[in-house]
Design a protein around this motif. Sequence first.
Motif, PDB file in Angstrom:
ATOM      1  N   ILE B 384       0.888  -1.091   0.057  1.00 57.39           N
ATOM      2  CA  ILE B 384      -0.126   0.010   0.036  1.00 57.39           C
ATOM      3  C   ILE B 384       0.904   1.255   0.089  1.00 57.39           C
ATOM      4  CG2 ILE B 384      -1.573   1.264   1.425  1.00 57.39           C
ATOM      5  CD1 ILE B 384      -2.927  -1.453   2.418  1.00 57.39           C
ATOM      6  N   ALA B 385       2.016   1.107   0.810  1.00 58.57           N
ATOM      7  CA  ALA B 385       2.868   2.179   0.962  1.00 58.57           C
ATOM      8  C   ALA B 385       3.170   2.717  -0.739  1.00 58.57           C
ATOM      9  CB  ALA B 385       4.095   1.985   1.503  1.00 58.57           C
ATOM     10  N   GLY B 386       3.369   1.862  -1.483  1.00 60.52           N
ATOM     11  CA  GLY B 386       3.874   2.350  -2.909  1.00 60.52           C
ATOM     12  C   GLY B 386       2.899   3.246  -3.420  1.00 60.52           C
ATOM     13  N   TYR B 387       1.447   2.997  -3.110  1.00 66.37           N
ATOM     14  CA  TYR B 387       0.456   3.383  -3.887  1.00 66.37           C
ATOM     15  C   TYR B 387       0.608   5.170  -4.197  1.00 66.37           C
ATOM     16  CZ  TYR B 387      -3.845   4.604  -5.973  1.00 66.37           C
ATOM     17  OH  TYR B 387      -4.946   5.000  -6.626  1.00 66.37           O
ATOM     18  N   ILE B 388       0.789   5.897  -3.275  1.00 66.90           N
ATOM     19  CA  ILE B 388       0.673   7.437  -3.568  1.00 66.90           C
ATOM     20  C   ILE B 388       1.827   7.805  -4.533  1.00 66.90           C
ATOM     21  CG2 ILE B 388       1.018   9.612  -2.318  1.00 66.90           C
ATOM     22  CD1 ILE B 388      -0.485   8.327  -0.061  1.00 66.90           C
ATOM     23  N   PRO B 389       3.371   7.214  -4.154  1.00 56.64           N
ATOM     24  CA  PRO B 389       4.451   7.667  -5.095  1.00 56.64           C
ATOM     25  C   PRO B 389       4.046   7.182  -6.574  1.00 56.64           C
ATOM     26  CG  PRO B 389       5.178   6.445  -3.236  1.00 56.64           C
ATOM     27  CD  PRO B 389       3.548   6.741  -2.967  1.00 56.64           C
ATOM     28  N   ALA B 390       3.606   5.789  -6.432  1.00 56.72           N
ATOM     29  CA  ALA B 390       3.342   5.055  -7.863  1.00 56.72           C
ATOM     30  C   ALA B 390       2.324   6.227  -8.564  1.00 56.72           C
ATOM     31  CB  ALA B 390       2.875   3.628  -7.502  1.00 56.72           C
ATOM     32  N   ARG B 391       1.134   6.373  -7.774  1.00 60.01           N
ATOM     33  CA  ARG B 391       0.336   7.226  -8.625  1.00 60.01           C
ATOM     34  C   ARG B 391       0.937   8.424  -9.112  1.00 60.01           C
ATOM     35  NH1 ARG B 391      -4.045   6.765 -10.959  1.00 60.01           N
ATOM     36  NH2 ARG B 391      -5.836   8.142 -10.680  1.00 60.01           N
ATOM     37  N   LYS B 392       1.542   8.892  -8.575  1.00 60.39           N
ATOM     38  CA  LYS B 392       2.157  10.285  -8.647  1.00 60.39           C
ATOM     39  C   LYS B 392       3.019  10.043  -9.888  1.00 60.39           C
ATOM     40  CE  LYS B 392       4.487  14.165  -6.681  1.00 60.39           C
ATOM     41  NZ  LYS B 392       5.541  14.553  -5.766  1.00 60.39           N
ATOM     42  N   GLY B 393       3.446   8.956  -9.884  1.00 61.76           N
ATOM     43  CA  GLY B 393       4.580   8.804 -11.062  1.00 61.76           C
ATOM     44  C   GLY B 393       3.665   8.521 -12.242  1.00 61.76           C
ATOM     45  N   ALA B 394       2.543   7.939 -12.232  1.00 62.31           N
ATOM     46  CA  ALA B 394       1.610   7.215 -13.335  1.00 62.31           C
ATOM     47  C   ALA B 394       1.038   8.537 -13.883  1.00 62.31           C
ATOM     48  CB  ALA B 394       0.728   6.332 -12.953  1.00 62.31           C
ATOM     49  N   LYS B 395       0.599   9.496 -12.909  1.00 60.55           N
ATOM     50  CA  LYS B 395      -0.111  10.684 -13.480  1.00 60.55           C
ATOM     51  C   LYS B 395       0.874  11.799 -14.338  1.00 60.55           C
ATOM     52  CE  LYS B 395      -4.327  10.405 -12.210  1.00 60.55           C
ATOM     53  NZ  LYS B 395      -5.366  10.413 -13.262  1.00 60.55           N
ATOM     54  N   MET B 396       2.230  11.518 -14.200  1.00 64.03           N
ATOM     55  CA  MET B 396       3.233  12.430 -14.797  1.00 64.03           C
ATOM     56  C   MET B 396       2.732  12.359 -16.387  1.00 64.03           C
ATOM     57  SD  MET B 396       6.897  11.947 -13.176  1.00 64.03           S
ATOM     58  CE  MET B 396       7.080  10.571 -13.561  1.00 64.03           C
TER      59      MET B 396
END
Lengths: 227, 406
Positions: B384-396
Amino acid sequence: MLLRIVNINKKYISGKAYFQALKDISFEIDEGEFVAISGPSGSGKTTLLNIIGCIDKPDSGEVILDGRSLKARTPDELASLRREYFGFIFQTYNLIPVLTAYENVELPLRLLRRFKEDEMRKKVEDALKKVGIYEMRDRKPLELSGGEQQRVSIARAIVKEPRLVLADEPTANLDTENGKNIVQIMREMNKNEKITFIFSTHDLLILQYANRIISLRDGKIVDDVRK
Amino acid sequence: MKFLFLFALKNITRQKRRTILTSSVIAIAIIFFIIITSLLKGFYDVSFENELNFNTSHMKIRSIKYDEDKPFEIDNYMKNYRYVIERIKNFNFIKGFTEIISFNGEIDNSINTRFVIIMGVNYKTIDSVFVFKDFIIEGSFDKEGIIVGKDIAKDMNIDTGSSVFLTFRRKDMIESIEFIVSGIISSPNPLVNRNYVYMDIEKAKDILGVDAITEIAIKTDDYNRCDKYAEIIGREIKDVKVFNWVILAKDFLQMAQAKAKGNGFLIFFIAIIGFVGVVNTTMISVYEKRREIGTLKTLGMREKDIVLLFLIECFLIGLIGVLTGLIFGSILNLYFVLKGIDLVSKTGFEDINVGYRVLGIVKSRWDTPLITIASLLSILFTTIAGYIPARKGAKMEPAESLRVIQ
């Protein structure tokens, strides 16, 4: 007609300053064309290719691909269009460093999710053979020279037999000989596979291979010559 | 999915040091968790056994007038105990019983005095319910003598054969009688060593001048069914109160609840360690892979697949950390499970009442369900911890990402 660009404008804002990258750009591309977009650095070549390839949005104007407007598409719809229609070749190759040459070429097919393993293997091997890099298929990008990496990049762009390949300065990081080879490969693909190519360059040697040259300066089309 | 999994696996092996560092933090947390929870479970289980074997038994039958707030009052005594004993012999779930009369008093060696609990016990039957005779370390039972707890003997400088006075209340007067110490008991239950003096029940009744007892302690065939057994006895025998071990060991069970909260805190702590470590790693990873993310998006990878790719990476880091922790934690814990920890010499617990009824060497016991829960939660949290940074990355925006010079 494959592609129609209608009155595209794009500016970049940085603080209070802004830079008009494209001004009222309009042109059409037919299927099977081998088009070069030329112009000096900062003339808007990359921005134009990015807009055509749905990886950037114009401030105004419209891109019409295969008769369909690309306006107001969601990010996933645009991703789907990129998967289905486009092949991309980059100046810096942009291969995925952890994947082998084979896996890099295979990547677009994996993303399409419509091929069986056997079909994929055949397509990837064919693409690697076409660009003359089959023997190096198990090497990772860092184990390849610039010219070899760009060949892998071309194989990755054509493996799914896209309607349109967009190549942003594909020879800029290569020496003259390698640059010529790369453009010759692209030209063969264009002739043999009927894939439409739009590539940006300011290299005069490369321009001679194009059957149409659209010249940009300061974000405007200053010339559009068909051979 | 298989492709994303393999891709993620390749990605985490690319940054070996970072992967090892992050998963090591999780592994260390898991190692500590295994050792601490197993030790606590060892404490708890032994403590629980000691509570049953030395203090509460499975059940106790007392007078109907028994007042828990005044446990040593003469009014609490059960006078009809002979009748009760005859009746309980008929219950086939009762495997052993023994009579006890308990009262408080003072032990006096002419130099020091100390408050004690005096237990009149039936030496013939006590071992059918409690573990008693095995822990008499000096001397033996004598009908006229007393057995004292090890700590009492030590503090008051009493040996076998010493003469002491026991002072207690008999009806409405205070009485003081001289006894010879016939034995010393060293129990794994520190309460016994600190507070208890034992004598023969007939002697106790005699000096108190009563023909009554405080309680009948019972051992059943299954302590887990004691609430039901207590109900049966209460229904069949009138004028008695039946207390099962859950009621008798109230304070011990409260401590066990506190322990459960402690375990919850430990799990939370480990999950936070994993969470923070993985958030940090994923943020750095996303930052470093901006251009790569741009390429993947340009090639048509969907945002949710990019998020999934990073989540799989986090999952794998968590999995590696947890598996490493489980392996090394289990190996280390094996020492404590096989050899145990000597509480007296290593911790000085003898002098500190921490609520556990244990002394001497306590062996850790595997708390498999808790370790499983902690492991699964650690993996879940790290994923779960990876979700926020991963989402941020995917939204770039892909165009922005491709402009990054690396």
